[in-house]
Motif scaffolding. Sequence first.
Motif, PDB file in Angstrom:
ATOM      1  N   ASN A 183       0.816  -1.250  -0.012  1.00  0.00           N
ATOM      2  CA  ASN A 183       0.249  -0.028  -0.113  1.00  0.00           C
ATOM      3  C   ASN A 183       0.930   1.302  -0.026  1.00  0.00           C
ATOM      4  OD1 ASN A 183      -2.612  -1.148   0.045  1.00  0.00           O
ATOM      5  ND2 ASN A 183      -2.569  -1.442   2.182  1.00  0.00           N
ATOM      6  N   SER A 184       1.857   1.243   0.718  1.00  0.00           N
ATOM      7  CA  SER A 184       2.603   2.586   0.947  1.00  0.00           C
ATOM      8  C   SER A 184       3.502   2.787  -0.199  1.00  0.00           C
ATOM      9  CB  SER A 184       3.549   2.537   2.293  1.00  0.00           C
ATOM     10  OG  SER A 184       4.363   1.202   2.306  1.00  0.00           O
ATOM     11  N   LEU A 185       4.058   1.745  -0.693  1.00  0.00           N
ATOM     12  CA  LEU A 185       4.756   1.907  -1.916  1.00  0.00           C
ATOM     13  C   LEU A 185       3.812   2.242  -3.204  1.00  0.00           C
ATOM     14  CD1 LEU A 185       7.466   1.775  -3.501  1.00  0.00           C
ATOM     15  CD2 LEU A 185       7.138  -0.811  -3.892  1.00  0.00           C
ATOM     16  N   GLY A 186       2.847   1.443  -3.116  1.00  0.00           N
ATOM     17  CA  GLY A 186       1.645   1.627  -4.290  1.00  0.00           C
ATOM     18  C   GLY A 186       1.336   3.233  -4.516  1.00  0.00           C
ATOM     19  N   GLY A 187       1.082   3.625  -3.265  1.00  0.00           N
ATOM     20  CA  GLY A 187       0.592   4.877  -3.237  1.00  0.00           C
ATOM     21  C   GLY A 187       1.543   5.910  -3.580  1.00  0.00           C
ATOM     22  N   ALA A 188       2.626   5.709  -3.386  1.00  0.00           N
ATOM     23  CA  ALA A 188       3.896   6.910  -3.904  1.00  0.00           C
ATOM     24  C   ALA A 188       3.958   6.630  -5.281  1.00  0.00           C
ATOM     25  CB  ALA A 188       5.176   6.275  -3.079  1.00  0.00           C
ATOM     26  N   LEU A 189       3.962   5.353  -5.791  1.00  0.00           N
ATOM     27  CA  LEU A 189       4.341   5.251  -7.277  1.00  0.00           C
ATOM     28  C   LEU A 189       3.102   5.544  -8.152  1.00  0.00           C
ATOM     29  CD1 LEU A 189       5.914   1.594  -7.158  1.00  0.00           C
ATOM     30  CD2 LEU A 189       7.180   3.828  -7.266  1.00  0.00           C
ATOM     31  N   LEU A 190       1.866   5.429  -7.422  1.00  0.00           N
ATOM     32  CA  LEU A 190       0.630   6.055  -8.164  1.00  0.00           C
ATOM     33  C   LEU A 190       0.846   7.593  -8.385  1.00  0.00           C
ATOM     34  CD1 LEU A 190      -2.229   5.609  -9.422  1.00  0.00           C
ATOM     35  CD2 LEU A 190      -2.930   5.858  -6.977  1.00  0.00           C
ATOM     36  N   ALA A 191       1.265   8.379  -7.293  1.00  0.00           N
ATOM     37  CA  ALA A 191       1.255   9.768  -7.131  1.00  0.00           C
ATOM     38  C   ALA A 191       2.497  10.017  -8.292  1.00  0.00           C
ATOM     39  CB  ALA A 191       1.725  10.095  -5.929  1.00  0.00           C
ATOM     40  N   ALA A 192       3.575   9.292  -8.128  1.00  0.00           N
ATOM     41  CA  ALA A 192       4.495   9.487  -9.222  1.00  0.00           C
ATOM     42  C   ALA A 192       4.167   9.466 -10.623  1.00  0.00           C
ATOM     43  CB  ALA A 192       5.810   8.574  -8.986  1.00  0.00           C
ATOM     44  N   ARG A 193       3.351   8.315 -11.059  1.00  0.00           N
ATOM     45  CA  ARG A 193       2.461   7.986 -12.460  1.00  0.00           C
ATOM     46  C   ARG A 193       1.893   9.361 -12.855  1.00  0.00           C
ATOM     47  NH1 ARG A 193       2.191   2.995 -10.588  1.00  0.00           N
ATOM     48  NH2 ARG A 193       0.012   2.944 -10.312  1.00  0.00           N
ATOM     49  N   GLU A 194       1.242  10.198 -11.601  1.00  0.00           N
ATOM     50  CA  GLU A 194       0.271  11.190 -12.058  1.00  0.00           C
ATOM     51  C   GLU A 194       0.999  12.479 -12.027  1.00  0.00           C
ATOM     52  OE1 GLU A 194      -2.889  11.327 -12.553  1.00  0.00           O
ATOM     53  OE2 GLU A 194      -3.371   9.201 -12.112  1.00  0.00           O
ATOM     54  N   SER A 195       2.440  12.361 -11.926  1.00  0.00           N
ATOM     55  CA  SER A 195       3.451  13.481 -12.129  1.00  0.00           C
ATOM     56  C   SER A 195       3.248  14.639 -10.958  1.00  0.00           C
ATOM     57  CB  SER A 195       3.346  14.371 -13.341  1.00  0.00           C
ATOM     58  OG  SER A 195       3.824  13.368 -14.454  1.00  0.00           O
ATOM     59  N   ARG A 209      12.400  -3.175  -2.663  1.00  0.00           N
ATOM     60  CA  ARG A 209      12.360  -4.110  -3.934  1.00  0.00           C
ATOM     61  C   ARG A 209      11.196  -5.352  -3.937  1.00  0.00           C
ATOM     62  NH1 ARG A 209      15.281  -1.500  -7.629  1.00  0.00           N
ATOM     63  NH2 ARG A 209      17.009   0.005  -6.960  1.00  0.00           N
ATOM     64  N   MET A 210      11.376  -5.899  -2.868  1.00  0.00           N
ATOM     65  CA  MET A 210      10.592  -6.892  -2.625  1.00  0.00           C
ATOM     66  C   MET A 210       9.109  -6.766  -2.753  1.00  0.00           C
ATOM     67  SD  MET A 210      10.430 -10.043   0.322  1.00  0.00           S
ATOM     68  CE  MET A 210      12.186 -10.365   0.161  1.00  0.00           C
ATOM     69  N   ALA A 211       8.659  -5.379  -2.181  1.00  0.00           N
ATOM     70  CA  ALA A 211       7.468  -4.833  -2.197  1.00  0.00           C
ATOM     71  C   ALA A 211       7.005  -4.652  -3.564  1.00  0.00           C
ATOM     72  CB  ALA A 211       7.152  -3.553  -1.299  1.00  0.00           C
ATOM     73  N   ALA A 212       7.910  -3.974  -4.388  1.00  0.00           N
ATOM     74  CA  ALA A 212       7.798  -3.545  -5.580  1.00  0.00           C
ATOM     75  C   ALA A 212       7.385  -5.046  -6.657  1.00  0.00           C
ATOM     76  CB  ALA A 212       9.002  -2.840  -6.215  1.00  0.00           C
ATOM     77  N   ALA A 213       8.406  -5.916  -6.235  1.00  0.00           N
ATOM     78  CA  ALA A 213       7.918  -7.090  -7.097  1.00  0.00           C
ATOM     79  C   ALA A 213       6.661  -7.796  -6.704  1.00  0.00           C
ATOM     80  CB  ALA A 213       9.055  -8.169  -6.785  1.00  0.00           C
ATOM     81  N   ASP A 214       6.097  -7.563  -5.402  1.00  0.00           N
ATOM     82  CA  ASP A 214       4.848  -8.129  -5.303  1.00  0.00           C
ATOM     83  C   ASP A 214       3.659  -7.559  -5.967  1.00  0.00           C
ATOM     84  OD1 ASP A 214       5.945  -9.921  -3.469  1.00  0.00           O
ATOM     85  OD2 ASP A 214       5.473  -8.630  -1.599  1.00  0.00           O
ATOM     86  N   GLY A 252       5.596   5.927   5.106  1.00  0.00           N
ATOM     87  CA  GLY A 252       5.482   4.682   4.542  1.00  0.00           C
ATOM     88  C   GLY A 252       4.932   3.726   5.637  1.00  0.00           C
ATOM     89  N   HIS A 253       5.602   2.615   5.676  1.00  0.00           N
ATOM     90  CA  HIS A 253       5.154   1.545   6.512  1.00  0.00           C
ATOM     91  C   HIS A 253       5.874   1.624   7.899  1.00  0.00           C
ATOM     92  CE1 HIS A 253       4.696  -3.250   7.552  1.00  0.00           C
ATOM     93  NE2 HIS A 253       3.820  -2.357   7.780  1.00  0.00           N
ATOM     94  N   LEU A 254       5.600   2.391   8.555  1.00  0.00           N
ATOM     95  CA  LEU A 254       6.140   2.633  10.102  1.00  0.00           C
ATOM     96  C   LEU A 254       5.306   3.278  10.926  1.00  0.00           C
ATOM     97  CD1 LEU A 254       8.820   5.430  10.054  1.00  0.00           C
ATOM     98  CD2 LEU A 254       7.204   5.483   8.087  1.00  0.00           C
TER      99      LEU A 254
END
Length: 456
Positions: A183-195, A209-214, A252-254
């Motif tokens: 969730n935390s990584l996906g949210g950051a990457l989603l905002a990055a894709r939206e610039s 990187r494991m979370a990214a692979a998941d 993130g996840h903390l």
Amino acid sequence: MRLVNRTYDELQPGDHAELRRLITADDLFVFAAASGNTNPMHLEDSDLDGDGTVERIAPGMFVASLISAVLGTQLPGPGTLYRRQSLDFHARAFAGDEVVVRAEVTGKSDGLVRLSTQVLHADGRLILTGEADVIAPVEKFDRDGVDVPGLVVQRHRHFEALLERARPLAALPTAVVCPDEANSLGGALLAARESIIAPILIGSEAAIRMAAADIGADLTGIEVIDVAGDLAAAERACALVHEGRAAAVMKGHLHTDDLLKPMLDKTMGLRVGRRFTHVFVMDVPGQPEPLFVTDAAINIAPDLATKVDICQNAIDLALSLGMDPRVGVLSAVETVNPAIQSSIDAALLSKMADRGQIRGGQVEGPLAMDNAVDMGAARTKGLKGAVAGRANILVVPGLDAGNMLAKQLAFISHAEGAGLVLGAKVPVILNSRSDSPMSRLASCAVAAIHHFAGAR
């Protein structure tokens, strides 16, 4: 509105009626839900003809249904039943258009009434024409209008507007602390894709990187800083801010305490004078503007001095979003009661705003929840002024009340919430693990707009 019909015997050729109707985007969503016609051409976010503009075309049968409103409420009115309706479409109507719907009696025979029908743009351009045969009522109807349950479309137009404002801005360099789960990584990457943000990922590189692979995400081109431990990762985020490499920090996840502890350090932290305070920017379906709830995550039992900063931080954020800040300081009552400390604090905050100790917005209190947000309740209690019944910033007595209010709005009123910590050198994006993608995106958009508004 009073409903009065025209019986079969009363109707004569030449009798006519009309209504005017503003077609809204919500009308199109309601029609899609009721009819099952979810053709994207009729919704707000689709450009199926490739001209760079979303269509928002009102469905033909929605426009035609407006004829039934004239027939069923005016001419002939209550008791009318359809037998036949012909339709010829000449043009299209769009969300935002005002239309005129007309019906005129052209003849009657054996209980049936024939009417010419048409829908026009407000400037007279034809949208459709047709002819209706109806069974006219034979019994007179004359009484007050019928109560119909209200509908609230569960869409988040305010967050959609914030995202539209944030996308053209430069991507906000954001230190994302410990984004090592989906969730935390996906949210950051989603905002990055939206610039909206340019993320710098800080934490255990292997876990990130494991979370990214998941989630099947590609981290190519995204900086990852390998740091062991949550506190160390938060400290590194503060350092990036001081170095000028990050203009925001994202949780993130903390645990929130671990994220904020290094920020409060007097030497290496991000303190700038005010207390750190938390604001939920809530997009509540049916409300005319976003609704702030503060403080719901950091200050457990704020004293008066802390509430001053809570008010000022929220006002500053509202101004950066282009809002007119109207602060309702909540208590259980709308009068000062010496036995209720929150009512005393609210009255003092209101007077401090009058004396310029809180600036940029109107502050009123104490207010109970009902007369803070509902004009009818405010009038019933005899409350006047610019805030009562119209508050868009709700300052709660303490964290427990704020947390409950925000979650009630989210899980009962179907609101989305963007969470931000203010009072630091940079905005701190504070997401929960249960937040939806829209909430995460909106939090980043609010941070970006706030940052660039302050940079002007």
